[in-house]
Enzyme design. Sequence first.
Site, PDB file in Angstrom:
ATOM      1  N   LYS A 173       0.953  -1.403   0.007  1.00  0.00           N
ATOM      2  CA  LYS A 173       0.035   0.193  -0.036  1.00  0.00           C
ATOM      3  C   LYS A 173       0.933   1.278  -0.179  1.00  0.00           C
ATOM      4  O   LYS A 173       1.103   1.898   0.957  1.00  0.00           O
ATOM      5  CB  LYS A 173      -0.917  -0.012   1.219  1.00  0.00           C
ATOM      6  CG  LYS A 173      -2.221  -0.694   1.088  1.00  0.00           C
ATOM      7  CD  LYS A 173      -3.053  -0.772   2.298  1.00  0.00           C
ATOM      8  CE  LYS A 173      -4.056   0.456   2.387  1.00  0.00           C
ATOM      9  NZ  LYS A 173      -5.144   0.506   1.457  1.00  0.00           N
TER      10      LYS A 173
HETATM   11  C1  LIG Z   1      -6.012  -0.580  -4.011  1.00  0.00           C
HETATM   12  C2  LIG Z   1      -6.616  -1.320  -3.098  1.00  0.00           C
HETATM   13  N1  LIG Z   1      -7.077  -2.949  -3.531  1.00  0.00           N
HETATM   14  C3  LIG Z   1      -7.662  -3.547  -2.700  1.00  0.00           C
HETATM   15  C4  LIG Z   1      -8.056  -2.986  -1.227  1.00  0.00           C
HETATM   16  C5  LIG Z   1      -8.807  -3.811  -0.296  1.00  0.00           C
HETATM   17  O1  LIG Z   1      -8.013  -4.227   0.624  1.00  0.00           O
HETATM   18  P1  LIG Z   1      -8.373  -4.581   2.258  1.00  0.00           P
HETATM   19  O2  LIG Z   1      -9.651  -5.473   2.015  1.00  0.00           O
HETATM   20  O3  LIG Z   1      -7.346  -5.133   2.744  1.00  0.00           O
HETATM   21  O4  LIG Z   1      -8.827  -3.410   2.767  1.00  0.00           O
HETATM   22  C6  LIG Z   1      -7.626  -1.676  -0.873  1.00  0.00           C
HETATM   23  C7  LIG Z   1      -8.071  -1.107   0.437  1.00  0.00           C
HETATM   24  O5  LIG Z   1      -7.318  -0.342   0.864  1.00  0.00           O
HETATM   25  C8  LIG Z   1      -6.915  -1.053  -2.185  1.00  0.00           C
HETATM   26  O6  LIG Z   1      -6.501   0.314  -1.541  1.00  0.00           O
END
Ligand SMILES: Cc1ncc(COP(=O)(O)O)c(C=O)c1O
Length: 309
Positions: A157
């Site tokens: 992230k």
């Molecule tokens: C680009 C992206 N994909 C997928 C997700 C979903 O991830 P998670 O279920 O861990 O929140 C997020 C969540 O922040 C994201 O920023």
Amino acid sequence: MNLPSYAYFEGKIVPYSEARVGVLTHAFNYGTGVIGGIRGYWNAEKSTLFIFRPIDHFRRFIQSSRLLCMDLGHTPESLLDVTLQLLREENYQEDIYIRPLAYKADEGIGVRLHNLRDAVSICALPFERYVSNDTNAHLTVSSWRRVDDNAIPARGKVSGAYVNSSIVKTEAHHSGFDEALVLNQDGHVSEGSAENVFIVRDGVLITPPVTDNILEGITRRSVIQLARDELGLQVLERSIDRTELYICDELFLTGTAAQVTIATRIDYRPIGNGMIGPVSSRLRQLYDDVLRGRNPKYAQWNVAVQAEG
Ligand SMILES: Cc1ncc(COP(=O)(O)O)c(C=O)c1O
């Protein structure tokens, strides 16, 4: 937006107004930060705030930080301890979003990852719905492409990579859609701007594999387990072609912020029969029950914020 009262900043909990960085901070200029996104849910019957899968989130946060050559000096457990302290100070009695941030903290000029100080901050703020139309969303396939693992790894992230997500989201918004799906460089579906994606075809749940430039979502992982163990569904992690989006029976997005967001249209076409499908609605209900502490089988996913002592 309601701002927090406190923040974990430079090793201690301080009033939020004191958690400030200079404009020359490396991460602010070059995007050299990594974020986490965790939800807390207020359970009124138990008068308790529950955090959803914080150790898994902090594990991914530390993995993301390693992609940027960071040494945070923290374990998932120590980050959870700090978060619990912060939440005791905040004393929220409502649903919240927790935002950990690790960033290159030096102020100055110079593009690199090495020889820079790494810092961690954590804040939490009240939070409700993320995608306003989360039951009948109209999606589009973005004209933009997802960042590639060999450019900025989507499995981390990384703050700078959210420029890609922001471009995608704003294009969708300006065109009148609720959210967009992004394709990889090779034309396969990766994910939404801040959500993973699932489709249902002939009773099989399908989602792109972790090697298709996706964030390895904690909600994705939770939903896969619920689909297999509670609904007995076959779940396939395989590449998805763009045109499968137009012929699938159901489509939904998953994410900490978006939870289970159900789409019923894509690029002006109905998804399936254009109504909310049975797999999407059952998974959404199951996931909601787990988050709200109504399913004892998954109680270990929820960590309670208890008074100290
Ligand atoms: C680009 C992206 N994909 C997928 C997700 C979903 O991830 P998670 O279920 O861990 O929140 C997020 C969540 O922040 C994201 O920023």
